[in-house]
Design a protein around this motif. Sequence first.
Motif, PDB file in Angstrom:
ATOM      1  N   PHE A  13      27.381   7.433  -3.307  1.00 12.05           N
ATOM      2  CA  PHE A  13      27.060   6.581  -2.157  1.00 12.05           C
ATOM      3  C   PHE A  13      26.412   7.350  -1.000  1.00 12.05           C
ATOM      4  N   TYR A  14      26.955   8.517  -0.708  1.00 11.38           N
ATOM      5  CA  TYR A  14      26.529   9.199   0.524  1.00 11.38           C
ATOM      6  C   TYR A  14      25.769  10.502   0.292  1.00 11.38           C
ATOM      7  N   PRO A  16      22.781  11.167  -0.500  1.00  5.90           N
ATOM      8  CA  PRO A  16      21.479  11.272   0.171  1.00  5.90           C
ATOM      9  C   PRO A  16      21.575  11.628   1.660  1.00  5.90           C
ATOM     10  N   LEU A  17      22.759  11.476   2.246  1.00  4.80           N
ATOM     11  CA  LEU A  17      22.890  11.825   3.674  1.00  4.80           C
ATOM     12  C   LEU A  17      23.167  13.321   3.864  1.00  4.80           C
ATOM     13  N   TYR A  64      31.815   9.550   6.382  1.00  5.11           N
ATOM     14  CA  TYR A  64      30.897   8.434   6.122  1.00  5.11           C
ATOM     15  C   TYR A  64      31.663   7.242   5.544  1.00  5.11           C
ATOM     16  N   LEU A  70      31.534   2.045   1.887  1.00  4.97           N
ATOM     17  CA  LEU A  70      30.735   1.583   0.742  1.00  4.97           C
ATOM     18  C   LEU A  70      31.508   1.693  -0.570  1.00  4.97           C
TER      19      LEU A  70
ATOM     20  N   LEU B  17      27.528   4.508  12.131  1.00 12.45           N
ATOM     21  CA  LEU B  17      27.207   5.942  12.067  1.00 12.45           C
ATOM     22  C   LEU B  17      26.700   6.482  13.412  1.00 12.45           C
ATOM     23  N   TYR B  64      18.427   6.717   8.242  1.00 13.07           N
ATOM     24  CA  TYR B  64      19.519   6.300   7.341  1.00 13.07           C
ATOM     25  C   TYR B  64      18.980   5.338   6.283  1.00 13.07           C
ATOM     26  N   LYS B  67      17.165   6.872   3.481  1.00 10.39           N
ATOM     27  CA  LYS B  67      18.012   7.602   2.537  1.00 10.39           C
ATOM     28  C   LYS B  67      18.921   6.685   1.717  1.00 10.39           C
ATOM     29  N   LEU B  68      19.498   5.659   2.332  1.00 12.44           N
ATOM     30  CA  LEU B  68      20.471   4.814   1.615  1.00 12.44           C
ATOM     31  C   LEU B  68      19.923   3.441   1.199  1.00 12.44           C
TER      32      LEU B  68
END
Lengths: 109, 109
Positions: A13-14, A16-17, A64, A70, B17, B64, B67-68
């Motif tokens: 889920f996260y 990519p951050l 996150y 998510l 966020l 964001y 990326k998501l």
Amino acid sequence: MEDRVEISLLMDFYGPLLTEKQSEIMQWYYNDDLSLAEIAELNQTSRQAIHDLIKRCYKQLLSYESKLNLLQKSINRKKEIMNFLEHLKNKYSIDDEDIIKYKEKLENL
Amino acid sequence: MEDRVEISLLMDFYGPLLTEKQSEIMQWYYNDDLSLAEIAELNQTSRQAIHDLIKRCYKQLLSYESKLNLLQKSINRKKEIMNFLEHLKNKYSIDDEDIIKYKEKLENL
């Protein structure tokens, strides 16, 4: 270190951050099963530095999740999809084959 | 400044966020329609500082999303739900009333 399944899901889920470097090291450690020492050597740094980076990333992923939820939402969604399909099947006599198809379809929405 | 609808949607997905302060100012500007001057006065700062903060937050929200893709995925999901319900209705003669109920249910999954 931490629960591998949970971290793997959080990365889905996260990931990519995180930065490319962080993401790569998390993949190496949690998916490819490389040791801290091996990752340290690949990055020409210390085992401790890699340990700290992984710990920091894990905390970041949890942060996150605490804000966006998510992962939790996706778990809840799966349960609700099952209930929905159960209801649909009972009310409209839907074929088992279709139920399986719909389950996959809805889970990938 | 930027498209209000887009920013309002991005805030729905990524608002948590941002910091509390950033989030509050974005709400004031985009939802409550306060002017830059009014927000500046409330924060005892300059109009320019608020302008810069909003611009920075907008860029952050776009980053964001790049990326998501939560907003894009949610738009695609709505289309796929419509197609799925259309198929369901044709194949199993589902009541219109139920279709409306299912649409709402699936969109909120």
